[in-house]
Design an enzyme around this catalytic site. Structure first.
Site, short mmCIF file in Angstrom:
data_model
loop_
_atom_site.label_atom_id
_atom_site.label_comp_id
_atom_site.label_asym_id
_atom_site.label_seq_id
_atom_site.Cartn_x
_atom_site.Cartn_y
_atom_site.Cartn_z
CG ASP A 9 -7.38 -11.90 4.01
OD1 ASP A 9 -7.58 -10.96 4.81
OD2 ASP A 9 -8.26 -12.32 3.23
CB ILE A 10 -5.28 -8.64 8.52
CG1 ILE A 10 -6.30 -7.69 7.88
CG2 ILE A 10 -3.87 -8.18 8.23
CD1 ILE A 10 -6.27 -6.28 8.48
CE1 TYR A 21 -10.54 3.83 6.27
CE2 TYR A 21 -10.77 6.12 6.94
CZ TYR A 21 -9.97 5.03 6.64
OH TYR A 21 -8.60 5.16 6.72
N GLY A 26 0.84 -1.20 0.00
CA GLY A 26 0.00 0.00 0.00
C GLY A 26 0.87 1.25 0.00
CG LEU A 49 2.34 4.38 6.07
CD1 LEU A 49 3.14 5.68 5.96
CD2 LEU A 49 1.41 4.44 7.29
CB THR A 100 -7.73 2.74 2.60
OG1 THR A 100 -7.40 2.19 1.33
CG2 THR A 100 -6.79 2.23 3.66
CG ASP A 123 -8.54 12.72 9.61
OD1 ASP A 123 -8.58 11.63 8.99
OD2 ASP A 123 -8.60 13.83 9.02
#
Ligand SMILES: NC(=O)c1ccc[n+]([C@@H]2O[C@H](COP(=O)([O-])OP(=O)(O)OC[C@H]3O[C@@H](n4cnc5c(N)ncnc54)[C@H](OP(=O)(O)O)[C@@H]3O)[C@@H](O)[C@H]2O)c1
Length: 253
Positions: A44-45, A133, A17, A19, A70, A110
């Protein structure tokens, strides 16, 4: 794939990804012990066996999690999938990381706040997500902490870089194709260069590997300095890139 330096080991989840790529670019040049990188489709989490076997095989000292669902807008229609990745995935990461006594650095957003505040938000301000989200990310933070108290959560905002999907790249593409675009001016935030956040994360890992007391679990906010609306941001991107596209300010509604 791993780079072998010291005796400690770090596992980066979500290295493909935006980041994750920035972190991988930095750690390749550092002495951080053994480094392991995993992402979809191999890891895969949300797959319990996958998380369990990976964590028990590697037994990392520190886990950095950059994996997440995301797509903020699409999450409104794909609530189940967003919840599965951002909340259930964090439960699994929390549970199995605590089983192997690993510390976790997790990235949040945020969007856990409602955004009604007109002053900088600090870590003690009350959370109140308004979107799917944001809700799934907040629940994920809570799941992680409930399972592993050795967790450090960094909430950030408006990431951009050369990698992945982000506002800067979108504007550069759209600006070259259109004479004018409409961009909202009633949402303000703090654009954050993802490689800067990546440096901060690696700094935490480096110091933690040298001295475990450096790692102080809890919630942290990180963004670059400066505040602007999406409209201001678009205007500046076009100015710096010398793109001749008119930006029309509009309300979110
Ligand atoms: N981007 C921003 O503006 C922003 C702002 C604030 C906070 N954050 C947070 O910062 C973190 C990193 O964001 P980013 O911009 O780097 O996101 P990104 O580019 O979308 O990267 C997320 C990575 O996670 C992977 N992934 C998705 N589902 C997974 C699963 N079930 N198992 C394993 N990996 C999975 C994705 O793979 P696929 O691409 O194959 O799906 C992708 O490689 C996220 O936690 C995000 O919530 C981002």
């Amino acid at each position: 794939m791993y780079y072998n330096y010291l005796q400690m080991s770090t596992l980066l989840i979500g290295n493909k990804g935006q980041l994750g790529t920035c972190i991988e670019n930095i750690v390749k040049k550092k002495s951080l012990g053994e480094l392991f990188f995993v992402d979809l489709p191999d890891f895969d989490i949300t797959d319990e066996n996958c998380v369990k076997s990976c964590f028990f095989d590697i037994k990392p000292d520190v886990i950095i999690n950059c994996a997440a669902y995301t797509n903020v807008d699409k999450a409104e229609e794909e609530e189940e999938q967003a919840e599965l990745v951002n909340t259930f995935g964090m439960k699994l990461i929390g549970y199995y990381s605590s089983q192997i006594n690993a510390k976790v650095i997790h990235i949040s957003t945020d969007y856990v706040y409602d955004g009604y505040s007109y002053k900088p938000i600090n870590e003690n301000d009350p959370v109140n997500p308004l979107s799917v989200y944001g809700t799934t990310k907040l629940d994920g933070e809570l799941m992680l902490f409930a399972e592993n108290l050795n967790s450090l959560i960094i909430r950030t905002a408006w990431l951009y870089s050369n990698y992945g999907k982000n506002f800067v790249k979108t504007m550069l593409n759209v600006g070259k194709q259109k004479e004018e675009i409409r961009v909202v001016y009633d949402q303000i935030g703090t654009p954050t260069y993802a490689p800067d956040l990546a440096e901060v994360i690696i700094n935490i890992v480096e110091n933690t590997l040298k001295d475990k007391s450096f790692f102080v679990p809890g919630f942290y906010h990180y963004s670059n300095e400066g505040v602007c609306s999406w409209y201001d941001f678009a205007v500046l991107i076009f100015k710096l890139a010398k793109i001749n596209c008119k930006v029309i300010p509009i309300l979110s509604d």
